[in-house]
Write an enzyme that holds these catalytic residues in place. Sequence first.
Site, mmCIF file in Angstrom:
data_model
loop_
_atom_site.group_PDB
_atom_site.id
_atom_site.type_symbol
_atom_site.label_atom_id
_atom_site.label_comp_id
_atom_site.label_asym_id
_atom_site.label_seq_id
_atom_site.Cartn_x
_atom_site.Cartn_y
_atom_site.Cartn_z
ATOM 1 N N ASP A 298 0.847 -1.205 0.000
ATOM 2 C CA ASP A 298 0.000 0.000 0.000
ATOM 3 C C ASP A 298 0.873 1.242 0.000
ATOM 4 O O ASP A 298 1.605 1.496 0.956
ATOM 5 C CB ASP A 298 -0.885 0.021 1.255
ATOM 6 C CG ASP A 298 -1.576 1.376 1.395
ATOM 7 O OD1 ASP A 298 -2.459 1.657 0.569
ATOM 8 O OD2 ASP A 298 -1.205 2.157 2.303
ATOM 9 N N TYR B 253 3.041 9.883 -0.734
ATOM 10 C CA TYR B 253 4.169 9.322 0.048
ATOM 11 C C TYR B 253 5.489 9.515 -0.697
ATOM 12 O O TYR B 253 6.557 9.264 -0.134
ATOM 13 C CB TYR B 253 3.996 7.810 0.303
ATOM 14 C CG TYR B 253 2.788 7.377 1.093
ATOM 15 C CD1 TYR B 253 1.979 8.279 1.778
ATOM 16 C CD2 TYR B 253 2.458 6.023 1.170
ATOM 17 C CE1 TYR B 253 0.871 7.841 2.489
ATOM 18 C CE2 TYR B 253 1.358 5.584 1.883
ATOM 19 C CZ TYR B 253 0.566 6.499 2.530
ATOM 20 O OH TYR B 253 -0.520 6.054 3.231
ATOM 21 N N LYS C 138 -2.913 5.777 -3.849
ATOM 22 C CA LYS C 138 -3.938 6.788 -3.538
ATOM 23 C C LYS C 138 -3.688 8.074 -4.319
ATOM 24 O O LYS C 138 -2.542 8.499 -4.467
ATOM 25 C CB LYS C 138 -3.898 7.120 -2.041
ATOM 26 C CG LYS C 138 -3.832 5.906 -1.153
ATOM 27 C CD LYS C 138 -3.845 6.247 0.326
ATOM 28 C CE LYS C 138 -3.559 5.013 1.149
ATOM 29 N NZ LYS C 138 -2.134 4.618 1.184
ATOM 30 N N HIS D 194 -7.388 9.635 -1.336
ATOM 31 C CA HIS D 194 -6.638 9.640 -0.071
ATOM 32 C C HIS D 194 -7.415 10.270 1.083
ATOM 33 O O HIS D 194 -7.255 9.899 2.239
ATOM 34 C CB HIS D 194 -5.310 10.393 -0.289
ATOM 35 C CG HIS D 194 -4.218 9.993 0.622
ATOM 36 N ND1 HIS D 194 -2.912 9.853 0.220
ATOM 37 C CD2 HIS D 194 -4.214 9.691 1.937
ATOM 38 C CE1 HIS D 194 -2.170 9.485 1.247
ATOM 39 N NE2 HIS D 194 -2.935 9.396 2.305
#
Length: 298
Positions: free
Chosen positions: A49, A54, A79, A112
């Site tokens: 994930d 990120y 996401k 997200h």
Amino acid sequence: MARTTTAPTLQLNNGVTMPALGLGVFQSPPEETTAAVEAALRAGYRHIDTAAAYFNEREVGDAVRASGLDRSEVFLETKIWISDYGYDETLHGFEKSAGKLGVEQIDLLILHQALPSDFDRTLDAYRALETLLADGRVRAIGVSNFMVDHLTRLLDHASVVPAVNQIEQHPYFQQAEVQAFGERHGILAQAWSPIGGITFYRDSGHANALEDPVITEIASAHGKSPAQVMLRWGLQHGRSVIPKSTNPARIAENLDVFDFELSAEQLSALDGLETGKRGGPAPEDVTLETFGRDIPEA
Ligand code: A2P
């Protein structure tokens, strides 16, 4: 040779199967992410994930390719960040993520956050996910950090029920109401920070769930670690869990949770640890002004 575990799968509401336990890479620095994902795939993880926000999707993709595993063997979830919401923007957000991951198709693509102050934009972003699903570019779609009112508003407009809602869930903050709402509508709860939200708690003066006496006592009774008890608790509550670690020993430990079972009493003792305090940001406070960030091109 070390025993390799693989997680059992859960069936999503459109029939796609997903390993119940995956590696989370939130706050995995890009330079540590490839090694962490490689360690996870070696240990038997088949679900990773990540997220555009990120900034480590490229490193996740590198690790999957380096593993030698067939693309179809690894479930990739990512996401779309709020800065890429809107119909066309989200379609382009998919291209950015797929490009960085180096894949044609993403297994699970989720929004997200809700943007409560601009929910129409959130709905436009979700409509783009529906198009990507219809076009076969993604195998399943969902959301993250959606509370009951966000889910209600989304369901009023969506033609595809989200497969997953990824939310903060650990013994200190369980979001039972959001999970129950999801269960009634076929939306699977997926727990981020499933071992106690300590990523946030460490700096905020909250208690550390890894040291909680109720949890450590149950852990000793099973010869397991506190982290393993919390993961098992989440799984036995029907959730998907995605613990984050960049440490190979802890990565392996977190997957080794399929050889014991918590009793009904132990589950309810863990249920009793709810504090009502979230570790992460309140979903209602998420705005483009405070949380907007540019997501680079692939
Ligand atoms: P590290 O990456 O050094 O292992 P969560 O997913 O609940 O937010 O927790 C992530 C945090 O917990 C990270 O700081 C991670 O650090 C640490 N962590 C992950 N697995 C374990 C474990 N089995 N025992 C203790 N700490 C862990």
